[in-house]
Design a protein around this motif. Structure first.
Motif, PDB file in Angstrom:
ATOM      1  N   PRO A   1       0.800  -1.227   0.000  1.00 59.00           N
ATOM      2  CA  PRO A   1       0.000   0.000   0.000  1.00 59.00           C
ATOM      3  C   PRO A   1       0.832   1.275   0.000  1.00 59.00           C
ATOM      4  O   PRO A   1       0.358   2.331  -0.434  1.00 59.00           O
ATOM      5  CB  PRO A   1      -0.850  -0.108   1.276  1.00 59.00           C
TER       6      PRO A   1
ATOM      7  N   PRO B   1      -2.932   5.887  -4.532  1.00 58.35           N
ATOM      8  CA  PRO B   1      -4.198   5.393  -3.975  1.00 58.35           C
ATOM      9  C   PRO B   1      -5.206   4.971  -5.045  1.00 58.35           C
ATOM     10  O   PRO B   1      -5.988   4.034  -4.832  1.00 58.35           O
ATOM     11  CB  PRO B   1      -4.728   6.585  -3.178  1.00 58.35           C
TER      12      PRO B   1
ATOM     13  N   GLU C   1      -7.043   1.345  -5.264  1.00 58.42           N
ATOM     14  CA  GLU C   1      -8.498   1.179  -5.279  1.00 58.42           C
ATOM     15  C   GLU C   1      -8.930   0.331  -6.482  1.00 58.42           C
ATOM     16  O   GLU C   1      -9.774  -0.555  -6.360  1.00 58.42           O
ATOM     17  CB  GLU C   1      -9.155   2.558  -5.320  1.00 58.42           C
TER      18      GLU C   1
END
Ligand code: NAP
Length: 324
Positions: free
Chosen positions: A79, A84, A88
């Motif tokens: 992560p 991001p 996702e």
């Protein structure tokens, strides 16, 4: 979905080009460090799908350990090492990517519907219920799956190509469920030769179908048409599996997706809801009636933003087949 919020004035997604920066915490360097985004993730997704199909090598875990394959958790991204938006997108696609080649047939479906539950107008116009972000997502799912399946009404009304022209990646095999042989041989899927096409009917009508669209474009399934007039979808899945097609994408319409769910033949559903009201159009999901609220199935669900639309990612594996 966060990564889908960015569209240009013509509605085209800017995801392909977007990169954000994070600052290197090392005190002696001040240069911004770019985190890999969707552009870097997509080739990795394609490599995973190709390896599963046996058409490419296993994607090598990179030296930076930004991604690896965990024995029980499947593919995992670090992560801290990805944008991001890439993380996702990966969480949405992970169930498709984690399908091992030796697993049973795995089926994902999709429907894009209005706030009032319609997937098209009464006359069949579905261009476009959802925004461009969802179209891009459909093409991604096509590229990751072995075959895309649509019902006869969708094929007849939309005359779709069912290709991956919005993304890099191979076209899936195009499967049309046409038990009454109503589809015209002039449809694009039968004539454009962009990807293999299979018209599915009962084996009893295979020769008739072959005379219309050519034997190479027909899959006659023994015992497909049951005595009660419904189709035996497990028999269809078995026939597709014998052709090496084991990760399947049921793209619509409402009748087709609903029947896969009703027969317990769908593992996952991406149900996207657009902020539009159609009023009396073609219905989306249409399942046997529940009488008592507490007995109505409530599958595990996650929500993703897709531009102006909201995508429900539903895990249907625990759903028992409906009595039909
Ligand atoms: N918004 C979206 O996400 C989306 C996606 C796809 C399509 N669409 C739209 O949806 C509309 C068509 O959807 P629809 O629900 O009316 O029809 P559909 O699901 O596309 O096609 C249904 C027909 O396919 C055959 N069929 C498929 N599965 C079957 C099964 N298990 N058992 C028996 N027959 C089966 C039957 O043909 P016969 O009647 O010949 O027996 C059935 O009537 C079109 O307007 C299209 O533009 C919207």
């Amino acid at each position: 979905m966060g990564w889908c919020r960015n569209v240009d004035r013509d509605g085209r997604s800017l995801l392909q080009t977007e990169v954000v920066t994070a600052y290197d915490p090392h005190p002696f360097t001040t240069a911004p460090r770019a985190l890999p985004g969707v552009d870097a993730l997509w080739p990795l997704c394609l490599a995973i799908a190709r390896h599963r199909r046996g058409t490419g090598p296993a994607p090598a875990p990179d030296a930076a350990r930004r991604f690896h394959q965990h024995r029980s958790h499947g593919f995992v991204l670090d992560p801290a090492a990805w944008h991001p938006e890439a993380l996702e997108l990966f969480s949405l696609l992970k169930p498709v990517l984690d399908c091992p080649p030796e697993s049973p047939t795995w089926v994902i479906g999709q429907l894009g519907q209005s706030l009032d539950g319609c997937i098209a107008t009464r006359g069949g116009d579905a261009n476009f219920v959802n925004g461009p972000e969802m179209l891009l997502h459909l093409h991604r799912l096509r590229a990751l799956c072995d075959a895309v399946i649509v019902g006869a009404a969708t094929a007849a009304i939309d005359n779709p190509q069912l290709t991956t022209r919005r993304v890099a990646g191979e076209h899936p095999v195009r499967v049309l469920i046409d038990p009454t042989l109503r589809l015209a041989p002039t449809l694009r899927v039968f004539t454009d030769r962009q990807a293999p096409t299979l018209l599915v009917c009962d084996a009893a009508r295979e020769a008739e179908a072959a005379a219309q669209v050519g034997a190479d474009q027909v899959l006659g399934v023994p015992g497909l048409l049951k005595e009660n007039g419904t189709l035996d979808l497990p028999a269809l899945l078995h026939a597709l599996r014998q052709r090496g097609l084991h990760v399947l994408f049921v793209e619509g319409g409402g009748i087709t997706v609903s029947r896969f769910i009703a027969q317990g033949c769908m593992d996952r559903l991406h149900l996207s809801i657009a902020p539009v009201l159609i009023g009396g159009g073609r219905p989306g999901l249409s399942l046997p009636v529940g009488m008592v609220m507490r007995n109505c199935p409530r599958p595990p669900a996650s929500v993703f933003r897709m531009g102006a639309d909201v995508l429900w990612d539903l895990d249907l594996r625990a759903l028992a087949p409906f009595a039909t």
